[in-house]
Design a protein around this motif. Structure first.
Motif, PDB file in Angstrom:
ATOM      1  N   ASP B   5     -10.665  -2.041   9.987  1.00 32.58           N
ATOM      2  CA  ASP B   5     -10.850  -0.818   9.219  1.00 32.58           C
ATOM      3  C   ASP B   5     -11.345   0.362  10.055  1.00 32.58           C
ATOM      4  O   ASP B   5     -11.550   1.447   9.525  1.00 32.58           O
ATOM      5  CB  ASP B   5     -11.851  -1.074   8.082  1.00 32.58           C
ATOM      6  CG  ASP B   5     -11.332  -2.132   7.124  1.00 32.58           C
ATOM      7  OD1 ASP B   5     -10.099  -2.237   6.993  1.00 32.58           O
ATOM      8  OD2 ASP B   5     -12.153  -2.847   6.527  1.00 32.58           O
ATOM      9  N   GLY B  15      -5.605   6.978  11.508  1.00 37.62           N
ATOM     10  CA  GLY B  15      -5.616   5.923  10.497  1.00 37.62           C
ATOM     11  C   GLY B  15      -6.442   4.753  10.980  1.00 37.62           C
ATOM     12  O   GLY B  15      -7.084   4.833  12.036  1.00 37.62           O
ATOM     13  N   ASP B  18      -6.036  -1.415  12.309  1.00 43.09           N
ATOM     14  CA  ASP B  18      -4.999  -2.433  12.110  1.00 43.09           C
ATOM     15  C   ASP B  18      -3.633  -1.798  11.887  1.00 43.09           C
ATOM     16  O   ASP B  18      -2.606  -2.351  12.241  1.00 43.09           O
ATOM     17  CB  ASP B  18      -5.354  -3.397  10.966  1.00 43.09           C
ATOM     18  CG  ASP B  18      -5.324  -2.745   9.612  1.00 43.09           C
ATOM     19  OD1 ASP B  18      -5.522  -1.523   9.541  1.00 43.09           O
ATOM     20  OD2 ASP B  18      -5.112  -3.460   8.612  1.00 43.09           O
ATOM     21  N   LEU B  19      -3.651  -0.587  11.326  1.00 42.97           N
ATOM     22  CA  LEU B  19      -2.377   0.096  11.133  1.00 42.97           C
ATOM     23  C   LEU B  19      -1.811   0.539  12.486  1.00 42.97           C
ATOM     24  O   LEU B  19      -0.611   0.458  12.731  1.00 42.97           O
ATOM     25  CB  LEU B  19      -2.581   1.303  10.205  1.00 42.97           C
ATOM     26  CG  LEU B  19      -1.301   1.969   9.736  1.00 42.97           C
ATOM     27  CD1 LEU B  19      -0.386   0.967   9.054  1.00 42.97           C
ATOM     28  CD2 LEU B  19      -1.616   3.111   8.786  1.00 42.97           C
ATOM     29  N   ALA B  22      -0.156  -2.282  13.890  1.00 45.57           N
ATOM     30  CA  ALA B  22       1.117  -2.533  13.220  1.00 45.57           C
ATOM     31  C   ALA B  22       2.188  -1.565  13.702  1.00 45.57           C
ATOM     32  O   ALA B  22       3.307  -1.981  14.011  1.00 45.57           O
ATOM     33  CB  ALA B  22       0.935  -2.425  11.706  1.00 45.57           C
ATOM     34  N   VAL B  23       1.878  -0.277  13.784  1.00 46.48           N
ATOM     35  CA  VAL B  23       2.921   0.677  14.178  1.00 46.48           C
ATOM     36  C   VAL B  23       3.288   0.528  15.643  1.00 46.48           C
ATOM     37  O   VAL B  23       4.431   0.752  16.035  1.00 46.48           O
ATOM     38  CB  VAL B  23       2.530   2.140  13.848  1.00 46.48           C
ATOM     39  CG1 VAL B  23       2.387   2.326  12.359  1.00 46.48           C
ATOM     40  CG2 VAL B  23       1.299   2.577  14.584  1.00 46.48           C
TER      41      VAL B  23
ATOM     42  N   LEU C 181       3.002  -6.193   4.661  1.00 41.43           N
ATOM     43  CA  LEU C 181       2.836  -5.629   6.004  1.00 41.43           C
ATOM     44  C   LEU C 181       4.016  -4.733   6.337  1.00 41.43           C
ATOM     45  O   LEU C 181       3.858  -3.619   6.846  1.00 41.43           O
ATOM     46  CB  LEU C 181       2.715  -6.765   7.033  1.00 41.43           C
ATOM     47  CG  LEU C 181       2.576  -6.315   8.489  1.00 41.43           C
ATOM     48  CD1 LEU C 181       1.298  -5.525   8.687  1.00 41.43           C
ATOM     49  CD2 LEU C 181       2.621  -7.505   9.439  1.00 41.43           C
ATOM     50  N   ARG C 184       3.721  -1.399   4.634  1.00 43.84           N
ATOM     51  CA  ARG C 184       2.736  -0.519   5.261  1.00 43.84           C
ATOM     52  C   ARG C 184       3.297   0.095   6.531  1.00 43.84           C
ATOM     53  O   ARG C 184       3.032   1.250   6.852  1.00 43.84           O
ATOM     54  CB  ARG C 184       1.458  -1.300   5.575  1.00 43.84           C
ATOM     55  CG  ARG C 184       0.645  -1.601   4.353  1.00 43.84           C
ATOM     56  CD  ARG C 184      -0.664  -2.248   4.709  1.00 43.84           C
ATOM     57  NE  ARG C 184      -1.569  -1.323   5.399  1.00 43.84           N
ATOM     58  CZ  ARG C 184      -2.748  -1.691   5.881  1.00 43.84           C
ATOM     59  NH1 ARG C 184      -3.140  -2.932   5.768  1.00 43.84           N
ATOM     60  NH2 ARG C 184      -3.531  -0.824   6.481  1.00 43.84           N
ATOM     61  N   LEU C 185       4.091  -0.681   7.241  1.00 43.24           N
ATOM     62  CA  LEU C 185       4.691  -0.177   8.476  1.00 43.24           C
ATOM     63  C   LEU C 185       5.635   0.976   8.178  1.00 43.24           C
ATOM     64  O   LEU C 185       5.600   2.021   8.824  1.00 43.24           O
ATOM     65  CB  LEU C 185       5.455  -1.301   9.174  1.00 43.24           C
ATOM     66  CG  LEU C 185       4.598  -2.404   9.768  1.00 43.24           C
ATOM     67  CD1 LEU C 185       5.466  -3.605  10.120  1.00 43.24           C
ATOM     68  CD2 LEU C 185       3.873  -1.889  10.998  1.00 43.24           C
ATOM     69  N   GLU C 187       5.746   2.902   5.549  1.00 43.72           N
ATOM     70  CA  GLU C 187       4.974   4.047   5.094  1.00 43.72           C
ATOM     71  C   GLU C 187       4.409   4.826   6.264  1.00 43.72           C
ATOM     72  O   GLU C 187       4.490   6.045   6.322  1.00 43.72           O
ATOM     73  CB  GLU C 187       3.797   3.556   4.238  1.00 43.72           C
ATOM     74  CG  GLU C 187       3.903   3.921   2.782  1.00 43.72           C
ATOM     75  CD  GLU C 187       2.827   3.205   1.990  1.00 43.72           C
ATOM     76  OE1 GLU C 187       1.646   3.390   2.340  1.00 43.72           O
ATOM     77  OE2 GLU C 187       3.176   2.443   1.078  1.00 43.72           O
ATOM     78  N   ALA C 188       3.833   4.086   7.196  1.00 41.88           N
ATOM     79  CA  ALA C 188       3.233   4.733   8.360  1.00 41.88           C
ATOM     80  C   ALA C 188       4.278   5.516   9.124  1.00 41.88           C
ATOM     81  O   ALA C 188       4.033   6.632   9.590  1.00 41.88           O
ATOM     82  CB  ALA C 188       2.586   3.688   9.256  1.00 41.88           C
TER      83      ALA C 188
END
Lengths: 195, 256, 195
Positions: B5, B15, B18-19, B22-23, C181, C184-185, C187-188
């Motif tokens: 977080d 952001g 963890d995001l 992911a990206v 997951l 969310r990807l 969206e990002a």
């Protein structure tokens, strides 16, 4: 204990006596169960009836200082066959290594065993001791317990004496090495322990 | 707070952590553009606010940042010739993702084991010594049960020095706690140490975690460090040790 | 055993399990009682019925490859008061993860554990060893100690054997998790494209 029927209380008393290694005085049972003396005596009466001789494998006995569970004498012969014999489950690798070190280097101290194996060997030493394969042989000048193999060890390995142990050179990767066995084991152990 | 977080505000990404992970894995953001130093700074800032160091969380963070660093260094380095090391960024990302999923499986299995242990706790087993008549083992009744060669083989194994292991496939693992211990030990012996001199020969991950340990020591007031120019020597000074020394001296003086 | 009615045999088995420090495999009970496997299984069935949960203070359990007696959970509070037995401390997250890896992948070396967890797992491995839940099972070809779970592990976790462990695939992420997951990807990605 809040609801505490006599039957429920008898079950709990049975569980307590099952766990306790020594006879338990009535006072301690009363405190543990949080009941009155009358309630507890009633539960003991009930339990004595359920565990009357000949009914189960366990009997209730009042002995010096309190109450205890004991086995029915009818089981004695079977118990001897099951329990009073040497335990010989297969040796784990840790136990075999530890026992080999004690057998070939004896007397040997626990720190030396740990240095040769590269890992703490407490539990292997303890198990081998409990099974009667190794025994304490005094203390080193630094106060560490030193170990040797036992007479039972020789019986269980079918050896007439330590001189019957197999010749190390048969298993030695570099038998031509002239250095002392102890020194070489310690050296190899340190190499293993290095990161 | 979970490491995942941690809020980030970077040039190329805003952001939670963890995001970002992911990206990056989806190559929505090029890892080459992500300043991982800034991520570490943000985390240290967060630690500053938190006050206490949660070692579990810090370790988790380190694992993730280390994985990103590894990935980024692979991207930055010219393609390796050696077989086995020529992972493209895509394979590297897949591998990282697979590792994270594998880890998650055992984390959840572990939680299940924890619940099972708690559910079993009320069943108590007896731990009483055998009655005396059953305790004695008769040596005469003992028969041969083991092969003496087993001992010879075990000793032979102990005599062989292990081959130098091929570690090319193992990723280095470094613990922050241990690095803290190493730096503290050095600072007890010398009030100043030179980073390159002490840690220059360590692998990159170890160096990175050592830097993180230094940040932690700085936060606690145990050490300060300085680097006067880019790529110049880093000098680390133990503050606490000197400070304590002065306090002790002052106290002794007062009594005397 | 000469007369050996099932009831008599059940009593003897109960006495043996009362005395034995560890769960006793069926084979050892057969040898100790000198009966056939069918006779012994019948006696165990009878005993299981007599010690069914809620009937007595003691219950019969099949754990760690053998049979054992344990107290009924209803007695736990009183037992802890009487014996001052501390509750087993719960596993930390690091210990639980490490134990799961050893349980499912055994035999497994520490470097492998560290690779999966992503962090050095020395202290978790050491603590699990001290608690007797895992034990050494030899060495890998690079000299690293490899580990497996112990009989005590199976006993404390109420497992008849390792095959009683829940299927590990149960813990794999659900398709919903994966879909979540992915969403969310995406969206990002859109957010980034917007400005």
């Amino acid at each position: 204990m809040s609801d505490g029927s006599a039957a429920e209380l008898a079950r709990i008393v049975e569980a307590l006596l099952f766990l306790a290694p020594d006879p338990v005085p009535v006072g301690e049972l009363i405190e543990a169960c949080e009941v009155s003396e009358v309630q507890l005596r009633n539960a003991l009466d009930l339990l004595a009836e359920e565990l009357a001789p000949g009914r189960r494998g366990i009997v209730l006995r009042e002995v010096a200082g309190g109450w205890a569970l004991a086995t029915d004498p009818a089981a004695e012969a079977a118990a001897r066959r099951l329990l009073a014999r040497p335990k010989t489950p297969p040796l784990t690798a840790a136990q075999a290594e530890t026992l080999a070190i004690v057998a070939y280097l004896q007397p040997v101290s626990r720190p030396e065993i740990a240095r040769i194996r590269g890992v703490s060997s407490e539990s292997a030493v303890q198990t081998l001791g409990e099974r009667g394969l190794i025994e304490e042989a005094g203390r080193s000048r630094f106060g560490a317990v030193i170990y040797r193999t036992s007479a039972l060890f020789e019986r269980l390995f079918g050896l007439r004496g330590l001189e019957d142990l197999p010749d190390v050179s048969k298993f030695d990767p570099t038998p031509e090495d002239a250095a002392d066995l102890r020194e070489r084991l310690l050296e190899a152990g340190e190499q293993r322990a290095a990161p | 707070m979970r490491t995942a977080d941690l809020e980030l505000d970077l040039d190329v990404f805003t952001g939670p952590f963890d995001l970002l992970l992911a990206v990056v894995l989806r190559e929505e953001v090029s890892l080459l553009e992500v300043e991982l130093g800034a991520v570490v700074v943000a985390y240290v800032g967060h630690l500053e606010e938190e006050g206490d160091l949660d070692l579990e969380a810090a370790t988790e963070f380190l694992v993730l940042v280390a994985a990103l660093l590894e990935l980024k260094s692979r991207l930055m380095l010219p393609a390796e010739e050696e077989a086995g090391l020529d992972l493209g960024p895509e394979e590297a990302a897949d591998e990282l993702l697979a590792r994270m999923l594998e880890y998650r499986r055992y984390r959840d299995a572990g939680a299940e084991l924890g619940r099972r242990l708690a559910a079993e706790a009320p069943y108590l087993h007896r731990a009483a010594p055998l009655p005396p008549e059953l305790r004695r083992v008769s040596i005469e009744a003992a028969v041969r049960a083991y092969d003496p060669d087993r001992l010879g083989v075990a000793l032979g194994d102990l005599l062989s020095a292990p081959p130098v292991p091929d570690t090319s496939h193992i990723r280095p693992t470094v613990s922050l706690e241990r690095r803290l211990g190493v730096v503290r030990a050095l600072l007890r012996r010398a009030s100043r140490i030179d980073f390159d001199e002490q840690f220059g020969s360590e692998d990159r991950l170890t160096q990175a975690v050592t830097i993180f340990a230094l940040l932690e020591l700085h936060k606690k007031g145990e050490a300060t460090w300085s680097q006067h120019e880019n790529f110049g020597p880093i000098e680390v000074r133990g503050e606490m040790v000197e400070g304590r020394g002065r306090r002790v001296e002052a106290g002794a003086g007062g009594r005397g």
